[in-house]
Design a protein around this motif. Structure first.
Motif, PDB file in Angstrom:
ATOM      1  N   GLU A  77       0.889  -1.451  -0.017  1.00 25.92           N
ATOM      2  CA  GLU A  77       0.036   0.260   0.247  1.00 25.92           C
ATOM      3  C   GLU A  77       0.850   0.929   0.351  1.00 25.92           C
ATOM      4  OE1 GLU A  77      -3.492  -0.442   2.924  1.00 25.92           O
ATOM      5  OE2 GLU A  77      -3.050  -1.970   3.188  1.00 25.92           O
TER       6      GLU A  77
ATOM      7  N   SER B 278       1.461   5.864   8.860  1.00 25.74           N
ATOM      8  CA  SER B 278       0.225   5.722   8.922  1.00 25.74           C
ATOM      9  C   SER B 278      -0.411   7.206   8.794  1.00 25.74           C
ATOM     10  CB  SER B 278       0.452   4.967  10.385  1.00 25.74           C
ATOM     11  OG  SER B 278       0.110   5.623  11.436  1.00 25.74           O
ATOM     12  N   SER B 279       0.092   7.773   9.067  1.00 26.92           N
ATOM     13  CA  SER B 279      -0.460   9.045   8.922  1.00 26.92           C
ATOM     14  C   SER B 279      -0.848   9.739   7.911  1.00 26.92           C
ATOM     15  CB  SER B 279      -0.471  10.731   9.921  1.00 26.92           C
ATOM     16  OG  SER B 279       0.748  10.687   8.997  1.00 26.92           O
TER      17      SER B 279
ATOM     18  N   GLN C 124      -0.443   7.037   5.075  1.00 29.46           N
ATOM     19  CA  GLN C 124      -1.843   6.102   4.809  1.00 29.46           C
ATOM     20  C   GLN C 124      -2.938   6.287   5.146  1.00 29.46           C
ATOM     21  OE1 GLN C 124      -1.358   2.293   6.190  1.00 29.46           O
ATOM     22  NE2 GLN C 124      -0.083   1.459   4.237  1.00 29.46           N
ATOM     23  N   GLN C 125      -3.388   6.889   6.232  1.00 29.43           N
ATOM     24  CA  GLN C 125      -4.764   6.985   6.694  1.00 29.43           C
ATOM     25  C   GLN C 125      -5.265   7.885   5.620  1.00 29.43           C
ATOM     26  OE1 GLN C 125      -5.211   8.137  10.177  1.00 29.43           O
ATOM     27  NE2 GLN C 125      -7.555   7.498  10.722  1.00 29.43           N
ATOM     28  N   TRP C 126      -4.560   8.908   5.321  1.00 28.02           N
ATOM     29  CA  TRP C 126      -4.543  10.280   4.673  1.00 28.02           C
ATOM     30  C   TRP C 126      -5.252  10.030   2.911  1.00 28.02           C
ATOM     31  CZ3 TRP C 126      -1.958  12.210   0.755  1.00 28.02           C
ATOM     32  CH2 TRP C 126      -2.716  13.252  -0.146  1.00 28.02           C
TER      33      TRP C 126
ATOM     34  N   LYS D 218      -6.081   7.072   2.032  1.00 22.15           N
ATOM     35  CA  LYS D 218      -7.022   5.787   2.050  1.00 22.15           C
ATOM     36  C   LYS D 218      -8.342   6.924   1.318  1.00 22.15           C
ATOM     37  CE  LYS D 218      -5.170   2.131   3.491  1.00 22.15           C
ATOM     38  NZ  LYS D 218      -5.355   0.776   4.386  1.00 22.15           N
ATOM     39  N   SER D 219      -8.565   8.042   2.923  1.00 22.04           N
ATOM     40  CA  SER D 219      -9.959   9.322   3.286  1.00 22.04           C
ATOM     41  C   SER D 219      -9.894   9.485   1.797  1.00 22.04           C
ATOM     42  CB  SER D 219      -9.829   9.936   4.310  1.00 22.04           C
ATOM     43  OG  SER D 219      -8.762  10.884   3.788  1.00 22.04           O
TER      44      SER D 219
END
Length: 123
Positions: free
Chosen positions: A84, A90-91, A93-95, A97-98
């Motif tokens: 991915e 991780s931050s 990645q989270q952004w 994915k949003s």
């Protein structure tokens, strides 16, 4: 702890032959894995993920911990999380994915934007 040290620890007092039989590998191969080198060549020995799965099953041990000890954890082929974007952040990645309708082209655009920002900071 090296993979070899971990394997020795997991085997404990059990004999090489018995442990290897449960893993469905040869005892000489298990001995080499525990030493970390191929006795014929003297080169480091890296078992396949399939062999690590057999070992994990025989010892009832976490497969991913063996993958890590063997040095496969940073290989996207064996760690799906690394496939991915932004796997190490991780931050981000989270952004990512949003974002709606994200795809590989978006990642390339973001990379280009980053390069422009990075170059402008050098001036």
């Amino acid at each position: 702890m090296s993979l070899g040290e971990l394997l020795k620890e997991l085997r404990g007092d059990e004999g090489l032959r018995n442990a290897a039989k449960r893993m469905e590998i040869t005892y000489s191969y298990l001995a080499m894995l525990e030493k970390g080198t191929d006795r014929r060549t003297g080169k480091p020995l890296k078992p396949t993920p399939e062999t690590l799965q057999q070992i994990a099953s025989a010892y009832k041990y976490d497969y991913m911990k063996l993958i890590e000890a063997a040095g496969y954890l940073l290989d996207p082929a064996y760690n799906p999380a690394l496939k991915e974007p932004f796997a190490h952040n991780s931050s981000l990645q989270q952004w990512y994915k949003s974002l709606p309708d994200r795809n590989e082209k978006d990642v390339e655009k973001l990379k280009t934007i980053w390069e422009v920002i990075h170059e402008s900071g050098d001036n």
